[in-house]
Enzyme design. Structure first.
Site, PDB file in Angstrom:
ATOM      1  N   ASP A 209      -6.904  12.994  20.918  1.00  0.00           N
ATOM      2  CA  ASP A 209      -6.121  14.216  21.050  1.00  0.00           C
ATOM      3  C   ASP A 209      -4.794  14.061  20.297  1.00  0.00           C
ATOM      4  O   ASP A 209      -4.195  12.989  20.293  1.00  0.00           O
ATOM      5  CB  ASP A 209      -5.852  14.473  22.540  1.00  0.00           C
ATOM      6  CG  ASP A 209      -4.984  15.689  22.767  1.00  0.00           C
ATOM      7  OD1 ASP A 209      -5.453  16.810  22.489  1.00  0.00           O
ATOM      8  OD2 ASP A 209      -3.829  15.519  23.204  1.00  0.00           O
ATOM      9  N   GLU A 245      -8.177  14.523  16.290  1.00  0.00           N
ATOM     10  CA  GLU A 245      -7.762  15.923  16.224  1.00  0.00           C
ATOM     11  C   GLU A 245      -6.578  16.048  15.267  1.00  0.00           C
ATOM     12  O   GLU A 245      -5.448  15.723  15.619  1.00  0.00           O
ATOM     13  CB  GLU A 245      -7.361  16.448  17.608  1.00  0.00           C
ATOM     14  CG  GLU A 245      -7.037  17.944  17.571  1.00  0.00           C
ATOM     15  CD  GLU A 245      -6.036  18.397  18.625  1.00  0.00           C
ATOM     16  OE1 GLU A 245      -5.865  19.617  18.751  1.00  0.00           O
ATOM     17  OE2 GLU A 245      -5.418  17.547  19.295  1.00  0.00           O
ATOM     18  N   ARG A 349     -20.510  19.604  16.491  1.00  0.00           N
ATOM     19  CA  ARG A 349     -20.233  19.684  17.931  1.00  0.00           C
ATOM     20  C   ARG A 349     -20.403  21.131  18.391  1.00  0.00           C
ATOM     21  O   ARG A 349     -19.850  22.056  17.790  1.00  0.00           O
ATOM     22  CB  ARG A 349     -18.797  19.224  18.222  1.00  0.00           C
ATOM     23  CG  ARG A 349     -18.406  19.301  19.695  1.00  0.00           C
ATOM     24  CD  ARG A 349     -16.960  18.850  19.912  1.00  0.00           C
ATOM     25  NE  ARG A 349     -16.008  19.745  19.253  1.00  0.00           N
ATOM     26  CZ  ARG A 349     -14.736  19.430  19.015  1.00  0.00           C
ATOM     27  NH1 ARG A 349     -14.262  18.246  19.340  1.00  0.00           N
ATOM     28  NH2 ARG A 349     -13.936  20.312  18.425  1.00  0.00           N
TER      29      ARG A 349
END
Length: 508
Positions: A209, A245, A349
């Site tokens: 993240d 990310e 995904r």
């Protein structure tokens, strides 16, 4: 011996790009905010038999409890400690999930929140998912433990407000979140200890993240401390799969390519551009997708983690803006996900969401904070209806026939070249994946009726969008491919699903 050594070195260098999925499985699903007990069941009853490769799970560590607004989804992105203890379940439930999913060949990837702790403005106390004490004001997180010394306040004590300044983006606070000093070995060790606990339990890798907000070298220093994957399920010497990310839509100081050495990156341009094309905004047409992928300025295919929408941008956060397609736009969304799963670019995904009441005011959804379906803060079970859809406001896009069958399509055509492209110069397009699969779309405002080269062997095939192959029969449309590889396709512009897909395993 030299050759073997060279191979092992290459293997080691490339390992962080490998998702370690079982037997040619090519897609993962984000079961956003699901409980560990429900994920364990879903691996066994659905994901494994349907060919899904793995699950991205929500952050499993202890987080702050926010009551204003009431238990938002984003509280899970505000860590308090690295104890595995969240509204998805405790450490024993997490271990049970990882074991059960791995035992049926479905991998677990953890959303790792390691850039920061909770927001600086929160009050001190034990309002956390495991009851650990914390005091953001003096940077005290006693369950780790972290103190003020381990944060970046000496480098920057304010917010990020200039994305053209890489130092600011990486050293200042993202939305007020206390920024960890990942240049300090103590912090790197605490983060690595957390990730190693998860690796030893059996996870296959991590979504990092807010990777853009960390220095690539600091991430590398953490990754260098990580254990190899658990040999109970993974081959000796396997390294964790890493996808970072990094929101890089162009025009900022930080580029996704700076992170390639650590692993894959999330290609946010993918969903933003595909949404624009499917919506036919800005004069975009599906015929322009002929050179989709690197030809559109995306990162190299072997460095890309791709998706139509994610938990952030499906609710207007993160990146992508108004063009992002979601389950609320079901017809266009199924086309976009179908295109993604048929096209060879990137590692894919699929999203699995929950429903909430939207409330748009001045173009913004003021309910974008709402957390998962719950009873007084306790996350609801994912119930399964007789028609295989989900109850309790869980959307389960991954169970929609059109999406689930395209996951299988991607597995069947894995490794096959992009071939036999056809378009009408507008929004009717088709392509094959070698001689293993063929897909055709009609996103125009008029009917498609064309005889196309499929590249497939002669025979009768079941269209996996309108139906399923069951006991050698087809519950949907049948497509006859002639000895010349050609087949006739008719798709009305008013069809519920204006696309058709056939593949080697759907041959009758």
């Amino acid at each position: 011996m030299k050759f073997v050594l060279l191979l092992s070195l290459i293997g080691f260098c490339w390992a962080q790009y490998d998702p370690h999925t079982a037997d040619g499985r090519t897609a993962i699903v984000h079961l956003f905010e699901w409980r560990w007990a429900d994920i364990a069941k879903e691996c066994e009853r659905y994901l494994a038999p349907k060919g899904f490769g793995g699950v991205q799970v929500s952050p499993p560590n202890e987080n702050i409890i926010i009551n204003n607004p009431s238990r938002p989804w984003w509280e899970r992105y505000q860590p308090i400690s690295y104890k595995i203890c969240s509204r998805s379940g405790n450490e024993n439930e997490f271990k049970d999930m990882v074991t059960r999913c791995n035992n049926v060949g479905v991998r677990i990837y953890v959303d790792a929140v390691i850039n920061h702790m909770c927001g600086s403005g929160n009050s001190a106390g034990t309002h956390s998912t495991c009851g650990s004490y914390f005091n953001p004001n003096n940077r005290e997180f006693s369950a780790v433990p972290y103190s003020a010394w381990y944060f970046n306040d000496n480098k920057c004590n304010g917010e990020i407000n200039n994305y053209n300044d890489a130092n600011q983006v990486r050293n200042c606070r993202l939305s007020g979140l206390l920024d960890l000093a990942l240049d300090k070995d103590y912090v790197r060790t605490k983060v690595a200890d957390y990730m190693n606990n998860l690796i030893d339990i059996g996870v296959a890798g991590f979504r990092l993240d807010a990777a853009k907000h960390m220095w690539p070298g600091d991430i590398k220093a953490v990754l260098d401390k990580l254990h190899n994957l658990n040999t109970k399920w993974f081959s000796q010497g396997s390294r964790p799969f890493i996808f970072q990310e990094v929101i890089d839509l162009g025009g900022e100081a930080i580029k996704g390519s700076e992170y390639f050495g650590n692993g894959r990156v999330t290609e946010f341009k993918y969903g933003a551009k595909l949404g624009t094309v499917i919506r036919k905004w800005n004069g975009e047409k599906m015929s322009y997708l002929k050179n989709w992928g690197e030809g559109w300025g995306f990162v190299p295919t072997d460095r890309a983690l791709v998706f139509v929408d994610n938990h952030d941008n499906q609710r207007g956060h993160g990146a992508g803006g108004a063009s992002i397609l979601t389950f609320w736009d079901a017809r266009m969304y199924k086309m976009a996900v179908g295109f993604m799963l048929a096209h060879p670019y990137g590692f894919t995904r699929v999203m699995s969401s929950y429903r909430r009441t939207r409330n748009f005011q001045n173009g913004k959804d003021v309910n974008d904070w709402i957390g998962p379906p719950n009873n007084n803060g306790v996350t609801k079970e994912v119930t399964i209806n007789p028609d295989t859809t989900c109850g309790n406001d869980w959307v389960c896009e991954h169970r929609w026939r059109q999406i689930r069958n395209m996951v299988a399509f991607r597995n069947v055509v894995n490794g096959q070249p992009f071939a036999n492209w056809w378009d009408n110069g507008s929004n009717q397009v088709a392509f094959s994946r070698g001689n293993r699969g063929f897909i055709v779309f009609n996103n125009d405002d008029w009917a498609l009726s064309s005889t196309l080269q499929t590249g497939l062997p002669a025979g009768t095939y079941c269209d996996v969008i309108s139906g399923d192959k069951v006991n050698g029969n087809c519950t949907g449309l049948k497509v006859n491919v002639g000895s010349d590889g050609k087949a006739h396709f008719s798709i009305s512009n008013s069809a519920e699903d204006p696309f058709i897909a056939i593949h080697a395993d759907s041959k009758l």
